[in-house]
Design a protein around this motif. Structure first.
Motif, PDB file in Angstrom:
ATOM      1  N   GLU A   1      77.255  91.762  79.153  1.00 41.38           N
ATOM      2  CA  GLU A   1      76.073  92.589  78.862  1.00 41.38           C
ATOM      3  C   GLU A   1      76.343  94.060  79.149  1.00 41.38           C
ATOM      4  O   GLU A   1      75.859  94.936  78.442  1.00 41.38           O
ATOM      5  CB  GLU A   1      74.859  92.094  79.635  1.00 41.38           C
ATOM      6  CG  GLU A   1      74.364  90.730  79.183  1.00 41.38           C
ATOM      7  CD  GLU A   1      74.025  90.660  77.695  1.00 41.38           C
ATOM      8  OE1 GLU A   1      73.521  91.657  77.132  1.00 41.38           O
ATOM      9  OE2 GLU A   1      74.283  89.610  77.097  1.00 41.38           O
TER      10      GLU A   1
ATOM     11  N   ARG B   1      78.130  95.316  76.142  1.00 38.32           N
ATOM     12  CA  ARG B   1      77.220  95.521  75.001  1.00 38.32           C
ATOM     13  C   ARG B   1      76.405  96.792  75.176  1.00 38.32           C
ATOM     14  O   ARG B   1      76.236  97.566  74.233  1.00 38.32           O
ATOM     15  CB  ARG B   1      76.271  94.328  74.859  1.00 38.32           C
ATOM     16  CG  ARG B   1      76.907  93.147  74.182  1.00 38.32           C
ATOM     17  CD  ARG B   1      75.913  92.072  73.884  1.00 38.32           C
ATOM     18  NE  ARG B   1      75.008  92.483  72.807  1.00 38.32           N
ATOM     19  CZ  ARG B   1      73.871  91.870  72.550  1.00 38.32           C
ATOM     20  NH1 ARG B   1      73.478  90.848  73.267  1.00 38.32           N
ATOM     21  NH2 ARG B   1      73.094  92.280  71.553  1.00 38.32           N
TER      22      ARG B   1
ATOM     23  N   ASP C   1      70.277  89.852  82.934  1.00 36.86           N
ATOM     24  CA  ASP C   1      71.051  89.710  81.703  1.00 36.86           C
ATOM     25  C   ASP C   1      70.130  89.524  80.496  1.00 36.86           C
ATOM     26  O   ASP C   1      70.438  90.028  79.409  1.00 36.86           O
ATOM     27  CB  ASP C   1      72.010  88.521  81.808  1.00 36.86           C
ATOM     28  CG  ASP C   1      73.316  88.877  82.503  1.00 36.86           C
ATOM     29  OD1 ASP C   1      73.537  90.064  82.795  1.00 36.86           O
ATOM     30  OD2 ASP C   1      74.111  87.953  82.749  1.00 36.86           O
ATOM     31  N   ASP C   2      69.029  88.811  80.682  1.00 35.99           N
ATOM     32  CA  ASP C   2      68.085  88.622  79.576  1.00 35.99           C
ATOM     33  C   ASP C   2      67.500  89.954  79.121  1.00 35.99           C
ATOM     34  O   ASP C   2      67.421  90.232  77.923  1.00 35.99           O
ATOM     35  CB  ASP C   2      66.953  87.669  79.977  1.00 35.99           C
ATOM     36  CG  ASP C   2      67.430  86.241  80.135  1.00 35.99           C
ATOM     37  OD1 ASP C   2      68.475  85.894  79.537  1.00 35.99           O
ATOM     38  OD2 ASP C   2      66.767  85.476  80.859  1.00 35.99           O
ATOM     39  N   ALA C   3      67.092  90.778  80.080  1.00 37.36           N
ATOM     40  CA  ALA C   3      66.541  92.093  79.737  1.00 37.36           C
ATOM     41  C   ALA C   3      67.613  92.974  79.104  1.00 37.36           C
ATOM     42  O   ALA C   3      67.346  93.722  78.150  1.00 37.36           O
ATOM     43  CB  ALA C   3      65.949  92.765  80.972  1.00 37.36           C
TER      44      ALA C   3
ATOM     45  N   GLU D   1      70.155  91.922  77.370  1.00 33.47           N
ATOM     46  CA  GLU D   1      70.402  91.395  76.032  1.00 33.47           C
ATOM     47  C   GLU D   1      69.350  91.905  75.052  1.00 33.47           C
ATOM     48  O   GLU D   1      69.677  92.310  73.932  1.00 33.47           O
ATOM     49  CB  GLU D   1      70.406  89.868  76.077  1.00 33.47           C
ATOM     50  CG  GLU D   1      71.000  89.191  74.851  1.00 33.47           C
ATOM     51  CD  GLU D   1      70.000  89.053  73.719  1.00 33.47           C
ATOM     52  OE1 GLU D   1      70.422  89.175  72.565  1.00 33.47           O
ATOM     53  OE2 GLU D   1      68.809  88.860  73.982  1.00 33.47           O
ATOM     54  N   LYS D   2      68.106  91.930  75.498  1.00 35.38           N
ATOM     55  CA  LYS D   2      67.022  92.439  74.638  1.00 35.38           C
ATOM     56  C   LYS D   2      67.218  93.926  74.345  1.00 35.38           C
ATOM     57  O   LYS D   2      67.058  94.366  73.206  1.00 35.38           O
ATOM     58  CB  LYS D   2      65.669  92.190  75.290  1.00 35.38           C
ATOM     59  CG  LYS D   2      65.251  90.741  75.257  1.00 35.38           C
ATOM     60  CD  LYS D   2      63.934  90.530  75.964  1.00 35.38           C
ATOM     61  CE  LYS D   2      63.603  89.042  76.022  1.00 35.38           C
ATOM     62  NZ  LYS D   2      62.420  88.766  76.829  1.00 35.38           N
ATOM     63  N   GLU D   3      67.544  94.689  75.378  1.00 35.71           N
ATOM     64  CA  GLU D   3      67.742  96.123  75.162  1.00 35.71           C
ATOM     65  C   GLU D   3      68.942  96.377  74.254  1.00 35.71           C
ATOM     66  O   GLU D   3      68.884  97.202  73.340  1.00 35.71           O
ATOM     67  CB  GLU D   3      67.925  96.877  76.480  1.00 35.71           C
ATOM     68  CG  GLU D   3      68.110  98.365  76.251  1.00 35.71           C
ATOM     69  CD  GLU D   3      68.200  99.192  77.521  1.00 35.71           C
ATOM     70  OE1 GLU D   3      68.605 100.362  77.409  1.00 35.71           O
ATOM     71  OE2 GLU D   3      67.870  98.687  78.603  1.00 35.71           O
TER      72      GLU D   3
ATOM     73  N   SER E   1      70.203  94.376  72.005  1.00 38.80           N
ATOM     74  CA  SER E   1      69.842  93.965  70.637  1.00 38.80           C
ATOM     75  C   SER E   1      68.980  95.022  69.962  1.00 38.80           C
ATOM     76  O   SER E   1      69.187  95.354  68.785  1.00 38.80           O
ATOM     77  CB  SER E   1      69.109  92.630  70.651  1.00 38.80           C
ATOM     78  OG  SER E   1      69.973  91.609  71.066  1.00 38.80           O
ATOM     79  N   SER E   2      68.017  95.561  70.694  1.00 36.89           N
ATOM     80  CA  SER E   2      67.137  96.596  70.151  1.00 36.89           C
ATOM     81  C   SER E   2      67.932  97.849  69.795  1.00 36.89           C
ATOM     82  O   SER E   2      67.762  98.425  68.719  1.00 36.89           O
ATOM     83  CB  SER E   2      66.042  96.925  71.163  1.00 36.89           C
ATOM     84  OG  SER E   2      65.296  98.028  70.750  1.00 36.89           O
ATOM     85  N   ARG E   3      68.817  98.265  70.710  1.00 38.53           N
ATOM     86  CA  ARG E   3      69.612  99.467  70.469  1.00 38.53           C
ATOM     87  C   ARG E   3      70.589  99.248  69.303  1.00 38.53           C
ATOM     88  O   ARG E   3      70.817 100.148  68.523  1.00 38.53           O
ATOM     89  CB  ARG E   3      70.362  99.872  71.740  1.00 38.53           C
ATOM     90  CG  ARG E   3      69.420 100.356  72.849  1.00 38.53           C
ATOM     91  CD  ARG E   3      70.185 100.667  74.145  1.00 38.53           C
ATOM     92  NE  ARG E   3      71.137 101.742  73.970  1.00 38.53           N
ATOM     93  CZ  ARG E   3      70.859 103.042  74.021  1.00 38.53           C
ATOM     94  NH1 ARG E   3      69.626 103.431  74.265  1.00 38.53           N
ATOM     95  NH2 ARG E   3      71.795 103.950  73.859  1.00 38.53           N
TER      96      ARG E   3
END
Length: 183
Positions: A129, A132, A153-155, A157-159, A161-163
């Motif tokens: 992460e 990424r 890691d979940d947060a 992953e979301k950030e 993906s958004s970026r």
């Protein structure tokens, strides 16, 4: 003819015993975790090898981390750093993240800080992460801020993906192309 064959047989006599040592018992070395070609491949000094094996025994198991030691050494970790991982009995569990953090291109102080958190069982982001987030344009200090704020890691992953979505769709707006003016 017979004298020559006798001489050849006499010359071969020393070779018959090569590589067999009837009085040498290698079982204790094998039980200690010393295998030919295992830890030597890591290009670690003899003193460090002995210390690694001794540390594994102190931690209650045989040394079987030659592959991890080789990977750490290949990622420019020093022998004292590798010994520290071994003394904490985390050499195998930390190797993947430690090597990945170097591959991501983080500075040594940042890598040390992240690994210290991991060694002390403090919350941190996985190296995947972190990679990424860095690939989406975050700086080391921004990543460290997120780690210090307790990002999971979940947060992350979301950030990420958004970026990534924003990055992938930037400059894709419809633009009307003006043609030549009629004469």
């Amino acid at each position: 003819m017979k004298p020559r064959s006798w001489l050849v047989g006499l010359a071969m006599l020393p070779l018959i015993g090569c590589h067999s040592h009837p009085l040498a018992d290698y079982r204790p070395l094998v039980q200690a975790g010393v295998f030919s070609g295992s830890i030597e491949e890591a290009h670690i000094s003899d003193d460090t090898c002995v210390e690694l094996i001794s540390t594994a025994h102190t931690n209650g198991h045989a040394f079987n981390s030659a592959y991890s030691v080789g990977n750490l050494a290949g990622a420019r970790y020093t022998e004292p750093e590798i010994l520290n991982f071994a003394k904490l009995d985390k050499i195998d569990s930390i190797t993947g993240d430690a090597v990945m953090l170097r591959l991501v291109g983080l500075s040594d102080p940042t890598v040390d800080l992240i690994l210290q958190r991991e060694l002390q069982d403090q919350p941190s982001l996985s190296s995947g992460e972190i990679g990424r987030l860095k690939n989406t344009g975050l700086t080391e200090s921004q990543i460290l801020d997120r780690i210090n704020q307790g990002m999971t890691d979940d947060a992350a992953e979301k950030e990420a993906s958004s970026r990534e979505a924003v990055r992938n769709h930037s400059h894709t707006d419809f633009v009307r192309v003006q043609g030549r003016k009629p004469r």
